[in-house]
Motif scaffolding. Sequence first.
Motif: not given
Length: 67
Positions: A43-48, A32-39, A12-16
């Motif tokens: 933050p979404d993971f930390k907020t959740d 670019v992938l690392l930028y997306i993961l970091w930015d 499920s997380w992989h699909r998201l």
Amino acid sequence: NYNVHTNNYIESWHRLLKDGYLGKMAGQRVDVLLYILWDMVLPDFKTDHVRCQYQFQTVHRNQADRQ
């Protein structure tokens, strides 16, 4: 052929990650992938995590948890 053991939560997380964050950017460079993961993802993971930790939202691991 890879022998990788996953569960529904990981799938499920992989699909998201693929559909929600990466979209049509699957062929991008690693930076670019690392930028997306970091930015975006981190933050979404930390907020959740904070929301669940202080019980502002519940964790739904599967469809049965939602009902």
